[in-house]
Design a protein around this motif. Structure first.
Motif, PDB file in Angstrom:
ATOM      1  N   PHE A   4     -25.094   1.771  -7.239  1.00 19.52           N
ATOM      2  CA  PHE A   4     -25.302   2.713  -6.137  1.00 19.52           C
ATOM      3  C   PHE A   4     -24.128   3.670  -6.000  1.00 19.52           C
ATOM      4  O   PHE A   4     -24.301   4.837  -5.652  1.00 19.52           O
ATOM      5  CB  PHE A   4     -25.572   1.963  -4.831  1.00 19.52           C
ATOM      6  N   ASP A  28     -34.000   6.958  -1.030  1.00 16.75           N
ATOM      7  CA  ASP A  28     -35.031   6.044  -0.515  1.00 16.75           C
ATOM      8  C   ASP A  28     -35.840   5.524  -1.696  1.00 16.75           C
ATOM      9  O   ASP A  28     -35.515   5.768  -2.851  1.00 16.75           O
ATOM     10  CB  ASP A  28     -35.913   6.785   0.508  1.00 16.75           C
ATOM     11  N   ASP A  29     -36.916   4.794  -1.424  1.00 14.45           N
ATOM     12  CA  ASP A  29     -37.719   4.225  -2.510  1.00 14.45           C
ATOM     13  C   ASP A  29     -38.467   5.304  -3.275  1.00 14.45           C
ATOM     14  O   ASP A  29     -38.703   5.171  -4.473  1.00 14.45           O
ATOM     15  CB  ASP A  29     -38.706   3.195  -1.950  1.00 14.45           C
ATOM     16  N   LEU A  89     -31.839   6.985 -16.421  1.00 17.31           N
ATOM     17  CA  LEU A  89     -30.709   6.878 -17.346  1.00 17.31           C
ATOM     18  C   LEU A  89     -30.524   5.437 -17.770  1.00 17.31           C
ATOM     19  O   LEU A  89     -30.448   4.543 -16.927  1.00 17.31           O
ATOM     20  CB  LEU A  89     -29.428   7.266 -16.602  1.00 17.31           C
ATOM     21  N   GLY A 119     -34.506  12.123  -7.619  1.00 17.34           N
ATOM     22  CA  GLY A 119     -34.548  10.677  -7.741  1.00 17.34           C
ATOM     23  C   GLY A 119     -34.372  10.247  -9.173  1.00 17.34           C
ATOM     24  O   GLY A 119     -34.136  11.083 -10.049  1.00 17.34           O
ATOM     25  N   GLY A 120     -34.481   8.949  -9.397  1.00 18.32           N
ATOM     26  CA  GLY A 120     -34.325   8.469 -10.762  1.00 18.32           C
ATOM     27  C   GLY A 120     -34.199   6.974 -10.832  1.00 18.32           C
ATOM     28  O   GLY A 120     -34.603   6.262  -9.906  1.00 18.32           O
ATOM     29  N   THR A 122     -31.458   3.888 -12.841  1.00 19.05           N
ATOM     30  CA  THR A 122     -30.244   3.681 -13.623  1.00 19.05           C
ATOM     31  C   THR A 122     -30.229   2.251 -14.133  1.00 19.05           C
ATOM     32  O   THR A 122     -30.300   1.315 -13.330  1.00 19.05           O
ATOM     33  CB  THR A 122     -28.995   3.960 -12.759  1.00 19.05           C
TER      34      THR A 122
HETATM   35  P1  ADP Z   1     -35.370   1.122  -6.231  1.00 15.54           P
HETATM   36  O1  ADP Z   1     -34.671  -0.162  -6.535  1.00 15.54           O
HETATM   37  O2  ADP Z   1     -35.968   1.169  -4.865  1.00 15.54           O
HETATM   38  O3  ADP Z   1     -36.305   1.562  -7.302  1.00 15.54           O
HETATM   39  P2  ADP Z   1     -33.011   2.372  -7.135  1.00 15.54           P
HETATM   40  O4  ADP Z   1     -32.008   1.344  -6.767  1.00 15.54           O
HETATM   41  O5  ADP Z   1     -33.489   2.402  -8.547  1.00 15.54           O
HETATM   42  O6  ADP Z   1     -34.240   2.238  -6.155  1.00 15.54           O
HETATM   43  O7  ADP Z   1     -32.487   3.812  -6.754  1.00 15.54           O
HETATM   44  C1  ADP Z   1     -31.970   4.093  -5.460  1.00 15.54           C
HETATM   45  C2  ADP Z   1     -32.142   5.565  -5.194  1.00 15.54           C
HETATM   46  O8  ADP Z   1     -31.348   6.302  -6.132  1.00 15.54           O
HETATM   47  C3  ADP Z   1     -33.573   6.056  -5.355  1.00 15.54           C
HETATM   48  O9  ADP Z   1     -33.787   7.082  -4.404  1.00 15.54           O
HETATM   49  C4  ADP Z   1     -33.582   6.595  -6.748  1.00 15.54           C
HETATM   50  O10 ADP Z   1     -34.554   7.606  -6.881  1.00 15.54           O
HETATM   51  C5  ADP Z   1     -32.174   7.136  -6.898  1.00 15.54           C
HETATM   52  N1  ADP Z   1     -31.656   7.117  -8.278  1.00 15.54           N
HETATM   53  C6  ADP Z   1     -31.455   6.038  -9.082  1.00 15.54           C
HETATM   54  N2  ADP Z   1     -30.929   6.377 -10.261  1.00 15.54           N
HETATM   55  C7  ADP Z   1     -30.796   7.720 -10.236  1.00 15.54           C
HETATM   56  C8  ADP Z   1     -30.336   8.690 -11.160  1.00 15.54           C
HETATM   57  N3  ADP Z   1     -29.896   8.366 -12.384  1.00 15.54           N
HETATM   58  N4  ADP Z   1     -30.363   9.980 -10.772  1.00 15.54           N
HETATM   59  C9  ADP Z   1     -30.824  10.328  -9.567  1.00 15.54           C
HETATM   60  N5  ADP Z   1     -31.264   9.485  -8.638  1.00 15.54           N
HETATM   61  C10 ADP Z   1     -31.257   8.195  -8.976  1.00 15.54           C
END
Ligand code: ADP
Ligand code: MG
Length: 319
Positions: A4, A28-29, A89, A119-120, A122
């Motif tokens: 995060f 958010d989600d 990513l 969003g995305g 990782t």
């Molecule tokens: P979840 O576990 O609910 O799927 P994540 O922990 O994967 O959520 O991601 C938390 C937030 O960060 C989400 O809003 C997600 O879209 C965003 N996010 C995650 N990875 C990336 C990234 N590489 N670039 C941009 N936003 C990201």
């Protein structure tokens, strides 16, 4: 570095203005997006895998630029305007230096084309980058692959072969002056999504796509979808001065026909609309070249000065 913290530090931009239609961005989600009234959503996703789509040790800023630009090229190919994107990513490690450069390159391209990261995901693993772009297009205006007809002219934007030539330059395989090498490397890492050109073609082109796998392979998709065949006149293929400076013209022609990674548009224009397109070209409002015509039959056929031209290979295949 925690996942995060990584997202917050490198991909959230509290300082940047939220783009139009972003109701809720990263954090958010789901992201919440509001397309403009009456517009259709155009959506495309592409994955770039290290050592398949780019050298793993390449400049992270260049990798990021390429990842976004090749996706924007798909929006251009439909005549859509970029709005939002997501980024998945997969990283072997959380290398701060790499992430900072990657983020910088990514946002240079995002800002240049007015596309907001919303969003995305990782994850840890072998380096791989997935970008999903979203854009808007007016209903029934999109440039599809299935609208071409017999007799339509086949055109391409700018010049072909620089993608394959660029990869050869990146790999250090070309004997050219540094200016030409720099041009080709830039064409490889920073392909120009032909968004403005596509806007000019709305209502004029009968079909379009972007050339990622080579002209022959990609024009083949238009032919299959539109139930026509194509004839390409190889001597008319537009080539950059950098490629023209190479001695091996046959190799350069094959790059232009089958090399791929060009991200130029290939589009078809009915004879009745050619005067308008020709005028735009003559006025310098559209950089495009007629390279062939659609005929009855199936497949893509190449002629060099009227004689059948045999290809080494017809385009990149993953499997
Ligand atoms: P979840 O576990 O609910 O799927 P994540 O922990 O994967 O959520 O991601 C938390 C937030 O960060 C989400 O809003 C997600 O879209 C965003 N996010 C995650 N990875 C990336 C990234 N590489 N670039 C941009 N936003 C990201
Ligand atoms: Mg969740």
């Amino acid at each position: 570095m925690h996942e995060f913290e990584l997202i917050r530090r490198f991909f959230q931009r509290p300082e940047a203005p939220e783009g139009p239609g972003v109701v809720l961005g990263i954090g958010d989600d789901c992201a919440l997006l509001q397309p403009a009234q009456g517009q259709q959503l155009a959506l495309s996703v592409d994955t770039l895998v290290a050592d398949v789509h780019f050298p793993a040790d390449a400049d992270p800023a260049e990798i990021a630029q390429r990842a976004l630009r090749v996706n924007l090229s798909d929006l251009a190919a439909m005549g859509a305007s970029p709005r939002w994107f997501t980024l998945a990513l997969t990283l072997p490690e959380a290398d701060e230096h790499w992430l900072r450069a990657f983020g910088a390159g990514l946002f240079v391209a995002a800002d240049a084309y007015g596309c907001t990261l919303v969003g995305g995901d990782t994850t840890a693993g072998p380096l791989s980058i997935t970008v999903q772009v979203m854009g808007e297009v007016a209903p029934a205006r999109a440039l599809r692959r299935d609208g071409a007809g017999i007799g339509d002219y086949v055109l391409v934007t700018h010049c072909l072969g620089d993608g394959a030539g660029g990869l050869a330059a990146v790999r250090g395989e070309l004997d050219l002056p540094e200016a030409e090498l720099a041009y080709l490397r830039a064409r490889y890492y920073r392909p120009e999504p032909r968004l403005a050109e596509a806007q000019r073609l709305l209502g004029l082109a009968s079909a379009a796509l972007d050339i990622s796998d080579g002209l022959v392979a990609d024009l083949g998709h238009i032919c299959a979808a539109s139930d026509v065949a194509a004839q390409i006149d190889v001597e008319t293929l537009p080539l950059s001065p950098a490629l023209l400076a190479l001695d091996d013209r046959a190799r350069v022609r094959d790059w232009a026909l089958t090399g791929g990674d060009d991200y130029e548009l290939c589009f078809t224009v009915p004879e009745a609309r050619m005067p308008e397109v020709g005028l735009m070209i003559a006025r310098g409002e559209l950089n495009a070249t007629v390279v062939g015509q659609l005929v009855t039959g199936t497949g893509v056929h190449c002629l060099l000065d009227g004689e059948p031209y045999t290809l080494e290979d017809t385009g990149y295949k993953h499997f």
